[in-house]
Design a protein around this motif. Structure first.
Motif, short mmCIF file in Angstrom:
data_model
loop_
_atom_site.label_atom_id
_atom_site.label_comp_id
_atom_site.label_asym_id
_atom_site.label_seq_id
_atom_site.Cartn_x
_atom_site.Cartn_y
_atom_site.Cartn_z
N ARG A 753 51.54 44.64 80.56
CA ARG A 753 52.33 45.06 80.70
C ARG A 753 53.77 43.78 81.05
NH1 ARG A 753 50.07 49.28 80.10
NH2 ARG A 753 50.63 51.40 79.39
N VAL A 754 52.94 42.87 82.28
CA VAL A 754 53.75 41.56 82.89
C VAL A 754 53.59 40.44 82.64
CG1 VAL A 754 53.09 42.62 84.95
CG2 VAL A 754 52.00 41.35 84.69
N GLY A 755 53.18 40.90 81.16
CA GLY A 755 52.45 39.70 80.07
C GLY A 755 51.44 38.62 80.49
N VAL A 756 50.64 38.36 81.47
CA VAL A 756 49.35 38.10 81.78
C VAL A 756 47.73 38.15 80.83
CG1 VAL A 756 48.30 37.91 83.72
CG2 VAL A 756 50.30 38.31 83.69
N SER A 757 47.89 37.55 80.80
CA SER A 757 46.68 37.21 79.32
C SER A 757 45.55 37.68 80.35
CB SER A 757 46.92 36.18 78.33
OG SER A 757 45.74 36.11 78.04
N CYS A 758 44.63 38.78 79.25
CA CYS A 758 43.16 38.84 80.25
C CYS A 758 42.93 39.84 78.95
CB CYS A 758 43.23 39.38 81.64
SG CYS A 758 43.13 41.33 81.85
N SER A 759 41.53 40.11 79.27
CA SER A 759 40.13 40.70 78.67
C SER A 759 40.32 41.93 79.17
CB SER A 759 39.33 40.01 77.95
OG SER A 759 38.56 39.47 78.59
N LEU A 760 39.16 42.98 78.52
CA LEU A 760 38.77 44.32 79.12
C LEU A 760 37.53 43.91 78.44
CD1 LEU A 760 38.51 46.81 80.90
CD2 LEU A 760 39.75 47.80 79.54
N VAL A 761 36.21 44.41 79.13
CA VAL A 761 34.11 44.32 78.81
C VAL A 761 33.87 45.26 79.63
CG1 VAL A 761 32.62 42.78 78.27
CG2 VAL A 761 34.56 41.85 78.10
N ARG A 762 33.17 46.41 78.54
CA ARG A 762 31.89 47.42 79.49
C ARG A 762 31.22 46.74 78.96
NH1 ARG A 762 34.11 52.82 79.17
NH2 ARG A 762 35.02 52.29 77.15
N GLY A 763 30.61 46.92 80.59
CA GLY A 763 29.02 47.04 80.81
C GLY A 763 28.36 47.99 80.91
N GLU A 764 27.32 48.01 81.10
CA GLU A 764 26.55 48.89 82.08
C GLU A 764 26.54 50.48 83.47
OE1 GLU A 764 22.57 48.26 80.84
OE2 GLU A 764 23.10 47.94 78.17
N TYR A 765 26.50 51.07 83.14
CA TYR A 765 26.20 51.56 84.53
C TYR A 765 27.54 51.50 85.50
CZ TYR A 765 21.26 52.22 82.95
OH TYR A 765 20.27 51.78 83.00
N ASN A 766 28.92 52.79 84.54
CA ASN A 766 30.13 51.66 84.88
C ASN A 766 30.57 50.72 84.94
OD1 ASN A 766 31.31 54.78 85.01
ND2 ASN A 766 29.25 55.18 87.16
N ARG A 767 29.81 49.68 84.92
CA ARG A 767 30.49 48.41 85.11
C ARG A 767 31.28 48.02 84.20
NH1 ARG A 767 27.68 45.19 89.64
NH2 ARG A 767 26.51 46.60 90.82
#
Length: 817
Positions: A753-767
């Motif tokens: 929403r503020v225009g900053v680039s990043c990714s989101l990655v899911r790991g295991e056990y709530n990581r």
């Protein structure tokens, strides 16, 4: 006294039997006479049976019932010529009855009948022997017996005989035989073509017609066509067609010509002898009174010639387009229909497309779309489909001729042929954006729903889905198609057994899934599971299935995150994004509405980020607000303790009147405002990520040491939120204690929403974690130069704001237990 003499005994005199004149009035008595040893009696009995059978079908059945057929078949081979002749006459006359024919097949009479075709037999024997065979040769087994008993040479010899009845019967037998491919080649090898060509000029029309029909079947065979060329058959047929006195047989003759020009060798010969020009002239200058029928056959012939690219070039050089356009306005629906088929075939040639447009053929064909004759309308829309393929100018000409409205109306008609070609034409036109918009103004998107639900042919499904993919490029087309109920039948096509239908369905879905509303409904209908199944199968995977799944997930990031466990920096989350946790392959990803309607359970809460204003007509829950932004650290701590105390209250909040759409999360909205003010003022990307990371950490419970994570009671806090809200769906803004997965989601939503680039990655056990790209740091004193970008993991839990270089021990420790 004299000597006594012995008296001689006299032998009685033998007198001959007097001839007995005999007259019988019952057929049973005559049938009994067939067992007589006297040739004269047999001959008279056979002739009497012939005369009796000649009177009608009932008499033939009566004779069959009296057992006349077996002895008659035996007498076919009698030594006496009269008996043989009369027996074959009787058998030939009786063979016309269906029941008699069945009995003859059981008696295996064909070898004996074929023997009667020898030259030494009388003409009348030939006549009735061929009459018998003409009846039997309709049956496949009998045809095999005729060829196995070498009947073809005798039949070919009889074609040149003087008796017209024998010739007619022989032609009928030959016509039945050439229905099978092996007999065509054999007839050509045995020299059957010359006598057939000679019979075309017979004084008897029925013989001429039979000879032409045999030649038509014969020239379907490549080897037979070669034999036909060797005896100048095409030239003779063309001379026959040019004879005005024989115009009633020109239709059959043109069918022979159509077969003759089917291969390249024959066409070149025709072209060299001027036959192609003569053929085209028939289209315009056919002799009366059979003008419409001859023109129809000539146009059909041209359509057959134009099946190969080389032939189309030759036809174009002879200006066949002008002749065909003239036929489009000729008298007779059959002529126009044949002309449309020829136009459709010739339009495969690109130059011919332009020629037809210059001759204004498209305006004429568009007018034929409204004709009352169904066959003509089908041929006209087929011609338009071919004319507009890969031709933008022709597509524009169809629109100028007001053809769009009629084509859209055809989509609602029951004929699969009309639907198929109309959809193909509209798809060709929809490649141009202006035409696409005009097509949609006539309700084309909604009109495609009916054919998708009721189409019975593969071709119609292929063209309808292709048309949908072309039209769905426009947002309002997707909306119209969705509201008309088109998505369910489209998703069902993913289970089609036909490979091309599945591929086109994937193509259409990939286009329709470009917007979130359609993508969500497609997922609800099971499109995602079907696409996963297709992509996992090496036999069912196609070039569009992976694209369709990518588009489907790209327009529904919540589902993409559940399925793939990763959102790239280019995946920008919007209001309504939710994290329902990972989903197993093949399982259905539930929509937020479905999750909202579930009873509270022990599963992990579904976090949703929604900063949009509350839709009218919906009552929101009391969301936890964050009024401490901008306060001092002590004041923030007091507010946090106050919120924790409020959350520990066991009194649940009043339930929503409606759980869908989700209410506005005012706390999250304030976080977005605070992130905008604190992050966007910074110029250094590193400082932006650090500031945003600390903001997220502060909002979700602050820094937590690794060895004290078990004391951070986030599970209890989220369970209390679910209980208080009476829902498994929890707004991210109401969460005050969160760990890796919650903080990573909030970081991603705020960053987008503020225009900053990043990714989101899911790991295991709530990581879960966020990855960012940053340029490397410049060494002190080194000249400034572009630095390669490196991947970093943002620490949101233990040392908020720390940027951990990817694949380092610190980053790996943060990503795993």
């Amino acid at each position: 006294m004299g000597k006594k003499v012995k008296k001689e005994i006299e032998t009685p005199r033998k007198e001959p039997f007097e001839p007995l004149p005999f007259e019988s009035k019952t057929p049973a008595t005559v049938v009994l006479m067939l067992s007589s040893p006297e040739e004269d009696v047999l001959a008279k009995a056979c002739y009497a049976i012939y005369k009796f059978a000649e009177k009608g079908e009932e008499n033939k059945l009566s004779l069959l019932g009296l057992g006349a057929l077996p002895p008659l078949c035996q007498h076919i081979n009698h030594e006496d010529k009269r008996v043989r002749r009369n027996a074959i006459m009787a058998v030939g006359m009786m063979a016309g009855n269906v029941d008699v024919k069945i009995a003859l097949k059981k008696l295996d009479v064909i070898p004996s009948v074929i023997e009667k075709l020898l030259p030494e037999e009388e003409t009348v024997v030939h006549e009735f022997a061929t009459l018998c065979l003409s009846t039997l040769s309709v049956d496949f087994v009998c045809k095999v017996q005729i060829t196995e008993n070498k009947g073809l040479p005798s039949l070919i010899r009889l074609l040149s005989g003087p008796d017209p009845d024998v010739t007619k019967n022989t032609l009928e037998i030959t016509l039945n035989l050439v229905q099978d491919h092996p007999n065509r080649a054999a007839l050509g090898e045995l020299g059957g073509v010359p006598p057939l060509l000679a019979l075309v000029r017979s004084e008897f029309p029925v013989i001429q017609q039979l000879a032409l029909r045999i030649l038509e079947r014969l020239t379907l065979d490549r080897d037979a066509r070669a034999a036909f060329r060797e005896v100048q058959g095409f030239e003779k047929i063309m001379d026959f067609i040019n004879d005005k006195d024989l115009s009633d047989l020109h239709v059959e003759a043109l069918r022979v010509v159509s077969n003759c020009v089917a291969d390249r060798e024959s066409l070149l010969l025709v072209h060299q002898t001027g036959g192609l020009s003569r053929l085209i002239q028939l289209v315009v200058l056919s002799p009366a009174p059979a003008l419409p029928e001859v023109q129809t056959s000539a146009a059909t012939c041209i359509a057959m010639v134009a099946r190969s690219s080389e032939n189309r070039k030759l036809l174009h050089e002879h200006d066949v387009e002008t002749a065909l356009v003239g036929l489009l306005s000729a008298e007779g629906d059959g002529v126009k229909t044949a002309a449309c088929h020829a136009v459709a075939t010739m339009s495969i040639h690109l130059v011919s497309k332009d020629t037809f447009r210059e001759l204004e053929a498209l305006h004429v064909v568009v007018q034929l779309l409204s004709h009352s004759c169904v066959e003509l309308r089908q041929a006209a829309v087929q011609a338009l489909s071919s004319l507009t393929h890969d031709s933008q100018l022709n597509a524009a000409a169809v629109e100028e001729a007001a053809g769009v409205e009629v084509l859209v109306q055809m989509l609602s008609e029951g004929s699969s042929t009309l639907v198929s070609h109309a959809a193909a034409t509209l798809a060709n036109m929809a490649d141009q954006e202006p035409l696409r918009c005009r097509i949609l103004t006539h309700g084309a998107a909604a009109a495609l729903v009916g054919p998708l639900q009721s189409a019975t042919t593969t071709d119609s499904l292929l063209q309808v889905t292709r048309c949908l993919a072309a039209l769905a490029c426009e947002p309002h087309a997707r909306k119209e198609f969705r509201k008309a109920g088109g998505l369910p039948p489209l998703v069902r096509l993913l289970s089609s057994r036909h490979k091309e239908v599945r591929s086109n369905a994937c193509w259409a879905i990939s286009v329709c899934a470009n917007e979130e509303a359609t993508s969500v409904e497609l997922c609800t209908l099971g499109a995602l599971e079907s696409l996963q199944e297709i992509n996992e199968s090496p036999n069912r995977r196609n070039r569009f299935s992976e694209v369709a799944m990518f588009r489907l997930l790209a327009s529904n990031l919540s589902v993409k995150y559940s399925v793939t466990g990763r959102l790239a920096s280019t995946d920008i989350t919007t209001d309504g994004f939710y994290d329902a946790g990972p989903v197993r392959p093949g399982d259905k990803v539930m929509t937020l509405e479905e999750l909202s309607n579930q009873h509270v359970n022990r599963k992990r809460p579904v976090l949703v980020a929604n900063a949009a204003a509350k839709p009218s007509g919906f009552v929101c829950r009391k969301a936890a607000t964050r009024t401490s932004r901008g306060k001092s650290r002590d004041q923030k701590e007091e507010d946090k303790q106050q919120r924790d105390g409020d959350e520990s209250n066991d009194q649940p909040e009043p339930a929503l009147e409606k759980l869908w759409p989700p209410p506005c999360d005012t706390a999250f909205q304030k976080l977005v405002t605070e992130a905008t003010k604190s992050v966007l003022i910074l110029c250094d990307p590193r400082e932006q990520y650090v500031t945003l990371a600390r903001l997220v950490s502060e909002a979700l419970g602050g820094a937590v040491e690794t060895d004290r994570l078990h004391e951070f009671h986030w599970e209890l806090h989220l369970s209390e939120l679910k209980f208080r809200r009476r829902s498994n769906v929890v707004p991210i803004g109401s969460v005050c204690k969160g760990i890796y997965c919650h903080r990573a989601m909030l970081f991603k939503c705020l960053a987008d929403r503020v225009g900053v680039s990043c990714s989101l990655v899911r790991g295991e056990y709530n990581r879960a974690w966020n990855e960012v790209l940053l340029p490397g740091e410049t060494q002190p004193g080194a000249p400034p130069r572009p630095q390669p970008r490196s991947l970093y993991v943002v620490d949101l839990m233990h040392q908020p704001g720390s940027l951990l270089r990817a694949n380092t021990p610190a980053a790996i420790q943060y990503q795993s237990i």
